[in-house]
Design an enzyme around this catalytic site. Structure first.
Site, PDB file in Angstrom:
ATOM      1  N   SER A   1      48.249  50.129  32.535  1.00 15.29           N
ATOM      2  CA  SER A   1      48.599  49.896  31.121  1.00 15.29           C
ATOM      3  C   SER A   1      49.621  50.876  30.544  1.00 15.29           C
ATOM      4  O   SER A   1      50.137  50.639  29.448  1.00 15.29           O
ATOM      5  CB  SER A   1      47.344  49.939  30.255  1.00 15.29           C
ATOM      6  OG  SER A   1      46.616  48.756  30.420  1.00 15.29           O
TER       7      SER A   1
ATOM      8  N   LYS B   1      52.843  49.472  29.578  1.00  9.33           N
ATOM      9  CA  LYS B   1      52.993  48.746  28.312  1.00  9.33           C
ATOM     10  C   LYS B   1      53.869  49.520  27.315  1.00  9.33           C
ATOM     11  O   LYS B   1      54.408  48.936  26.375  1.00  9.33           O
ATOM     12  CB  LYS B   1      51.614  48.448  27.710  1.00  9.33           C
ATOM     13  CG  LYS B   1      50.788  47.494  28.603  1.00  9.33           C
ATOM     14  CD  LYS B   1      49.334  47.411  28.179  1.00  9.33           C
ATOM     15  CE  LYS B   1      48.518  46.507  29.102  1.00  9.33           C
ATOM     16  NZ  LYS B   1      47.080  46.497  28.764  1.00  9.33           N
TER      17      LYS B   1
ATOM     18  N   TYR C   1      53.987  40.490  34.446  1.00 11.62           N
ATOM     19  CA  TYR C   1      52.967  41.418  33.918  1.00 11.62           C
ATOM     20  C   TYR C   1      52.211  42.104  35.071  1.00 11.62           C
ATOM     21  O   TYR C   1      52.014  43.319  35.053  1.00 11.62           O
ATOM     22  CB  TYR C   1      52.011  40.648  32.996  1.00 11.62           C
ATOM     23  CG  TYR C   1      50.828  41.472  32.541  1.00 11.62           C
ATOM     24  CD1 TYR C   1      50.948  42.383  31.490  1.00 11.62           C
ATOM     25  CD2 TYR C   1      49.588  41.368  33.175  1.00 11.62           C
ATOM     26  CE1 TYR C   1      49.874  43.153  31.087  1.00 11.62           C
ATOM     27  CE2 TYR C   1      48.507  42.143  32.775  1.00 11.62           C
ATOM     28  CZ  TYR C   1      48.655  43.033  31.729  1.00 11.62           C
ATOM     29  OH  TYR C   1      47.588  43.814  31.339  1.00 11.62           O
TER      30      TYR C   1
ATOM     31  N   TYR D   1      42.482  52.279  23.609  1.00 11.96           N
ATOM     32  CA  TYR D   1      41.673  51.087  23.323  1.00 11.96           C
ATOM     33  C   TYR D   1      40.502  51.401  22.398  1.00 11.96           C
ATOM     34  O   TYR D   1      40.687  52.102  21.424  1.00 11.96           O
ATOM     35  CB  TYR D   1      41.215  50.427  24.642  1.00 11.96           C
ATOM     36  CG  TYR D   1      42.384  50.119  25.512  1.00 11.96           C
ATOM     37  CD1 TYR D   1      43.261  49.092  25.161  1.00 11.96           C
ATOM     38  CD2 TYR D   1      42.673  50.871  26.627  1.00 11.96           C
ATOM     39  CE1 TYR D   1      44.377  48.815  25.932  1.00 11.96           C
ATOM     40  CE2 TYR D   1      43.786  50.605  27.407  1.00 11.96           C
ATOM     41  CZ  TYR D   1      44.622  49.580  27.046  1.00 11.96           C
ATOM     42  OH  TYR D   1      45.727  49.314  27.797  1.00 11.96           O
TER      43      TYR D   1
ATOM     44  N   VAL E   1      44.238  51.871  33.854  1.00 16.83           N
ATOM     45  CA  VAL E   1      43.066  51.851  34.750  1.00 16.83           C
ATOM     46  C   VAL E   1      43.372  52.374  36.154  1.00 16.83           C
ATOM     47  O   VAL E   1      42.463  52.519  36.965  1.00 16.83           O
ATOM     48  CB  VAL E   1      42.380  50.457  34.839  1.00 16.83           C
ATOM     49  CG1 VAL E   1      41.666  50.102  33.562  1.00 16.83           C
ATOM     50  CG2 VAL E   1      43.354  49.377  35.274  1.00 16.83           C
TER      51      VAL E   1
HETATM   52  O1  DON Z   1      45.664  43.741  33.155  1.00 19.71           O
HETATM   53  C1  DON Z   1      44.863  44.602  33.505  1.00 19.71           C
HETATM   54  O2  DON Z   1      43.651  44.497  33.324  1.00 19.71           O
HETATM   55  C2  DON Z   1      45.424  45.837  34.186  1.00 19.71           C
HETATM   56  N1  DON Z   1      46.566  45.490  34.954  1.00 19.71           N
HETATM   57  C3  DON Z   1      45.810  46.872  33.169  1.00 19.71           C
HETATM   58  C4  DON Z   1      44.672  47.291  32.255  1.00 19.71           C
HETATM   59  C5  DON Z   1      44.657  48.727  31.905  1.00 19.71           C
HETATM   60  O3  DON Z   1      45.276  49.553  32.538  1.00 19.71           O
HETATM   61  C6  DON Z   1      43.762  49.140  30.777  1.00 19.71           C
HETATM   62  N2  DON Z   1      43.771  50.585  30.627  1.00 19.71           N
HETATM   63  N3  DON Z   1      43.002  51.431  30.453  1.00 19.71           N
END
Ligand code: DON
Length: 306
Positions: A63, A66, A190, A242, A260
């Site tokens: 993330s 982003k 994405y 978040y 993540v």
């Molecule tokens: O789309 C997803 O779920 C992951 N590629 C990215 C989510 C993420 O990194 C949330 N962060 N803490």
């Protein structure tokens, strides 16, 4: 003054909490990562780099990508259009992959939750996923000052084959008239942008650019419009962690964005960029050791903005 010894103490403190965390289990390739990695890198606005621990170990940006995709979308479409028509700028208090608010409010609450980031991804110029990704890659290499940054193919394929929750969000957004263009092309981009390999040093460099109002600390080159850098830092503070953003603001108190893969990028305006990496996550999907490192530094160095 921040010393190497203080940084080392912060990482050692963070290590005590790794045992309480888990790697991201919903992406099979991430579940396999050794959760005991931990490291932190600080890039000062004079270009100096200080690091301790696993700062050169590659991990997927997840993330934290982003931030870069939002910067690209703002420069392609303009902040007014993006924040008026496509995504909001409010925290949700819900998990990053939640779908619940999409039915009552069509526009995703902010660009960092998955629904918002998928929408933003659809707004980036490029005829297909490959062209969008090439632009993303060029930008992330530039803003991190590392031409070697590349896709982690195994994580990309792992996400693509298991990302049905993101697929559900994207199709819902398409049905509501928010997501633009071809849904599968958008998702493919994405998944790729989330699966780029970086290190703690790379994300510290990117954070230093954000902390320096968009200019590269070592060359002075403007890589991000100052107004965009300001908006991004504000969103990092309110939505970057978040449903853990409020607690993070209380205990750490500066803008940060997690992923993540275990990374956290933190931008302390006019001071420094910090990049931490620790793949053991808390229940909200934020690096458990990484948060503790930032908490330690914030308290010891009086970095808390509040
Ligand atoms: O789309 C997803 O779920 C992951 N590629 C990215 C989510 C993420 O990194 C949330 N962060 N803490």
């Amino acid at each position: 003054m921040l010393t190497q010894e203080c940084l080392q103490d912060a990482v050692k403190y963070g290590e005590c909490f790794i045992k309480f965390g888990k790697t991201a289990e919903y992406i099979p390739e991430l579940a396999r990562v050794n959760k005991y990695h931990l490291g932190a890198c600080i890039v000062g606005l004079d270009g100096t780099v200080m690091e301790y621990g696993d700062t050169r170990t590659p991990f997927t940006i997840q993330s934290i990508s982003k931030l870069a995709s939002l910067i690209l979308a703002i420069s392609d479409r303009g902040a007014d259009y993006l924040f008026h028509d496509k995504v909001g700028v409010e925290p949700t208090g819900d998990p990053f992959n939640s779908i619940i608010k999409l039915e009552t409010k069509t526009k995703p609450f902010n660009p960092f939750i998955n629904a918002g980031a998928i929408t933003v991804a659809s707004c980036i110029d490029g005829k297909d996923s490959d062209e969008k990704f090439e632009r993303f890659l060029q930008f992330i290499r530039k803003v991190c000052g590392n031409e070697e940054i590349a896709l982690n193919e195994a994580v990309y394929l792992s996400e693509k084959s298991t990302g049905d929750r993101n697929r559900a969000l994207a199709y819902y957004l398409k049905a509501s008239g928010i997501l633009e263009g071809n849904v599968e092309e958008c998702l493919d981009f994405y998944f790729k942008m989330c699966s780029v390999n970086v290190t703690a040093v790379d994300i510290a460099q990117m954070s230093a650019v954000l902390a320096n109002h968009g200019a590269c600390p070592s060359t002075g080159e403007v890589l991000i419009e100052p107004e965009s850098a300001k908006a991004i830092r504000a969103l990092m503070l309110t939505c970057g962690m978040y449903d853990g953003s409020g607690e993070f603001a209380m205990t750490v108190g500066f803008p940060a964005k997690s992923g993540v893969g275990g990374g956290i990028a933190a931008a302390l305006v006019d001071r420094m960029g910090i990049g931490v990496f620790g793949p053991a996550l808390d229940e909200k999907g934020n690096s458990i050791g990484g948060i503790k490192i930032l908490e330690y530094l914030s308290k010891k160095m009086d970095f808390n903005l509040f």
